[in-house]
Write a protein that holds these residues in place. Sequence first.
Motif, PDB file in Angstrom:
ATOM      1  N   PHE A   1      39.006  28.631  23.030  1.00 60.71           N
ATOM      2  CA  PHE A   1      37.654  29.143  22.826  1.00 60.71           C
ATOM      3  C   PHE A   1      37.155  29.828  24.089  1.00 60.71           C
ATOM      4  O   PHE A   1      36.581  30.918  24.034  1.00 60.71           O
ATOM      5  N   ARG A   2      37.384  29.186  25.250  1.00 58.97           N
ATOM      6  CA  ARG A   2      36.961  29.806  26.513  1.00 58.97           C
ATOM      7  C   ARG A   2      37.611  31.175  26.676  1.00 58.97           C
ATOM      8  O   ARG A   2      36.965  32.148  27.076  1.00 58.97           O
ATOM      9  N   ALA A   3      38.900  31.257  26.365  1.00 58.24           N
ATOM     10  CA  ALA A   3      39.620  32.521  26.508  1.00 58.24           C
ATOM     11  C   ALA A   3      39.023  33.599  25.610  1.00 58.24           C
ATOM     12  O   ALA A   3      38.894  34.759  26.016  1.00 58.24           O
ATOM     13  N   GLY A   4      38.657  33.206  24.391  1.00 58.03           N
ATOM     14  CA  GLY A   4      38.055  34.173  23.473  1.00 58.03           C
ATOM     15  C   GLY A   4      36.698  34.663  23.950  1.00 58.03           C
ATOM     16  O   GLY A   4      36.385  35.861  23.864  1.00 58.03           O
ATOM     17  N   VAL A   5      35.883  33.742  24.461  1.00 60.13           N
ATOM     18  CA  VAL A   5      34.563  34.120  24.982  1.00 60.13           C
ATOM     19  C   VAL A   5      34.718  35.043  26.189  1.00 60.13           C
ATOM     20  O   VAL A   5      34.019  36.062  26.309  1.00 60.13           O
ATOM     21  N   ILE A   6      35.632  34.687  27.075  1.00 60.38           N
ATOM     22  CA  ILE A   6      35.853  35.510  28.263  1.00 60.38           C
ATOM     23  C   ILE A   6      36.302  36.915  27.867  1.00 60.38           C
ATOM     24  O   ILE A   6      35.821  37.916  28.420  1.00 60.38           O
ATOM     25  N   ALA A   7      37.195  37.009  26.896  1.00 65.95           N
ATOM     26  CA  ALA A   7      37.666  38.322  26.442  1.00 65.95           C
ATOM     27  C   ALA A   7      36.520  39.147  25.867  1.00 65.95           C
ATOM     28  O   ALA A   7      36.460  40.371  26.056  1.00 65.95           O
ATOM     29  N   THR A   8      35.595  38.490  25.179  1.00 72.33           N
ATOM     30  CA  THR A   8      34.449  39.182  24.597  1.00 72.33           C
ATOM     31  C   THR A   8      33.469  39.665  25.666  1.00 72.33           C
ATOM     32  O   THR A   8      32.932  40.775  25.590  1.00 72.33           O
ATOM     33  N   LEU A   9      33.263  38.829  26.683  1.00 68.98           N
ATOM     34  CA  LEU A   9      32.216  39.111  27.669  1.00 68.98           C
ATOM     35  C   LEU A   9      32.688  39.941  28.857  1.00 68.98           C
ATOM     36  O   LEU A   9      31.886  40.616  29.502  1.00 68.98           O
ATOM     37  N   GLN A  10      33.989  39.902  29.154  1.00 70.71           N
ATOM     38  CA  GLN A  10      34.503  40.515  30.380  1.00 70.71           C
ATOM     39  C   GLN A  10      34.161  42.005  30.529  1.00 70.71           C
ATOM     40  O   GLN A  10      33.872  42.454  31.642  1.00 70.71           O
ATOM     41  N   PRO A  11      34.153  42.782  29.431  1.00 72.31           N
ATOM     42  CA  PRO A  11      33.787  44.196  29.613  1.00 72.31           C
ATOM     43  C   PRO A  11      32.325  44.401  30.004  1.00 72.31           C
ATOM     44  O   PRO A  11      31.951  45.490  30.457  1.00 72.31           O
ATOM     45  N   HIS A  12      31.519  43.373  29.833  1.00 72.89           N
ATOM     46  CA  HIS A  12      30.072  43.536  30.021  1.00 72.89           C
ATOM     47  C   HIS A  12      29.507  42.779  31.217  1.00 72.89           C
ATOM     48  O   HIS A  12      28.466  43.162  31.749  1.00 72.89           O
ATOM     49  N   PHE A  13      30.158  41.708  31.625  1.00 73.63           N
ATOM     50  CA  PHE A  13      29.621  40.858  32.675  1.00 73.63           C
ATOM     51  C   PHE A  13      30.707  40.510  33.694  1.00 73.63           C
ATOM     52  O   PHE A  13      31.890  40.738  33.463  1.00 73.63           O
ATOM     53  N   ASP A  14      30.271  39.929  34.802  1.00 70.48           N
ATOM     54  CA  ASP A  14      31.193  39.464  35.836  1.00 70.48           C
ATOM     55  C   ASP A  14      31.456  37.973  35.593  1.00 70.48           C
ATOM     56  O   ASP A  14      30.584  37.137  35.821  1.00 70.48           O
ATOM     57  N   ILE A  15      32.647  37.633  35.111  1.00 67.52           N
ATOM     58  CA  ILE A  15      33.003  36.242  34.827  1.00 67.52           C
ATOM     59  C   ILE A  15      33.453  35.595  36.136  1.00 67.52           C
ATOM     60  O   ILE A  15      34.491  35.961  36.693  1.00 67.52           O
ATOM     61  N   VAL A  16      32.688  34.618  36.625  1.00 66.26           N
ATOM     62  CA  VAL A  16      32.958  34.068  37.956  1.00 66.26           C
ATOM     63  C   VAL A  16      33.559  32.667  37.919  1.00 66.26           C
ATOM     64  O   VAL A  16      34.004  32.158  38.952  1.00 66.26           O
ATOM     65  N   GLY A  17      33.565  32.010  36.743  1.00 67.27           N
ATOM     66  CA  GLY A  17      34.128  30.672  36.713  1.00 67.27           C
ATOM     67  C   GLY A  17      34.209  30.108  35.309  1.00 67.27           C
ATOM     68  O   GLY A  17      33.557  30.598  34.387  1.00 67.27           O
ATOM     69  N   GLN A  18      35.035  29.076  35.172  1.00 70.78           N
ATOM     70  CA  GLN A  18      35.136  28.351  33.910  1.00 70.78           C
ATOM     71  C   GLN A  18      35.540  26.920  34.219  1.00 70.78           C
ATOM     72  O   GLN A  18      36.146  26.641  35.258  1.00 70.78           O
ATOM     73  N   ALA A  19      35.174  26.004  33.315  1.00 62.49           N
ATOM     74  CA  ALA A  19      35.508  24.603  33.519  1.00 62.49           C
ATOM     75  C   ALA A  19      35.513  23.889  32.179  1.00 62.49           C
ATOM     76  O   ALA A  19      34.951  24.380  31.196  1.00 62.49           O
ATOM     77  N   ALA A  20      36.179  22.686  32.169  1.00 63.49           N
ATOM     78  CA  ALA A  20      36.386  21.995  30.904  1.00 63.49           C
ATOM     79  C   ALA A  20      35.829  20.575  30.879  1.00 63.49           C
ATOM     80  O   ALA A  20      35.869  19.922  29.839  1.00 63.49           O
ATOM     81  N   ASP A  21      35.313  20.073  32.020  1.00 65.50           N
ATOM     82  CA  ASP A  21      34.755  18.725  32.025  1.00 65.50           C
ATOM     83  C   ASP A  21      33.544  18.675  32.943  1.00 65.50           C
ATOM     84  O   ASP A  21      33.223  19.655  33.623  1.00 65.50           O
ATOM     85  N   VAL A  22      32.877  17.512  32.947  1.00 63.23           N
ATOM     86  CA  VAL A  22      31.620  17.400  33.696  1.00 63.23           C
ATOM     87  C   VAL A  22      31.843  17.619  35.188  1.00 63.23           C
ATOM     88  O   VAL A  22      31.173  18.447  35.818  1.00 63.23           O
ATOM     89  N   GLU A  23      32.796  16.885  35.776  1.00 64.45           N
ATOM     90  CA  GLU A  23      33.002  16.976  37.225  1.00 64.45           C
ATOM     91  C   GLU A  23      33.425  18.381  37.642  1.00 64.45           C
ATOM     92  O   GLU A  23      32.887  18.945  38.610  1.00 64.45           O
TER      93      GLU A  23
END
Length: 228
Positions: free
Chosen positions: A19-41
């Motif tokens: 899901f993260r990969a799909g969102v990043i692919a959708t947003l990357q042409p429009h925004f600067d993707i600076v990070g991603q994470a999968a848990d609280v810490e």
Amino acid sequence: MNEQEQQIRIAIVDDHEMFRAGVIATLQPHFDIVGQAADVEGSVAMIAQTKPDVVLLDVHVPGGEGGGGAEILVKSRAYSPNTVFLALSVSDSPQDVGSVIRAGAQGYVTKTISGDDLISSIKQVHEGYAVFSPKLAGFVLSAFQNGSPAGMGGSASGPIHDDELDRLSNRKQEVMRLIARGYTYKEVAAELFISIKTVETHVSSVLRKLQLSNRTELTRWAADRRIV
């Protein structure tokens, strides 16, 4: 690519890698993707390091003390006080909506949202608007009525003033109610069979007449008076 869009720095928090990969692919042409994470810490550490403008935040994220997205939001605020959070979740339960709104999320949309609407929602929360999927409006208003959520802004509280509502034409009242429920300008235009430009004009007029600064304050104003 629009220069203003490029300047908005986005981070994505979700424990599903695909899901993260799909969102990043959708947003990357429009925004600067600076990070991603999968848990609280990991999310708190990532937000502290990258200080994104907007974080797309899933509600149910493992780790930490079990508080999920709301816990991330609360713990991250000290490290990145200017970051705005937009919840993006498969859940539309009142409990999940209420938890992140009270923690300070600026909006809440479900994962059924289209790519174009997600891009629009990010821009709106970055500009200071509160954004919610229309079907979640009742939960959001309940959260407002049960106590002002931190970080949502707005101070237009108090008793009902019928004269304030009477200043608005019937059409402006219709526009005001839909906007307060979380509808986008495009959705309001479709609902009322008017142009987006007309919606913008009505909203500007409503804000001016009610002496409110933005859409967030309008939502509070309508929720306090229970007229939505």
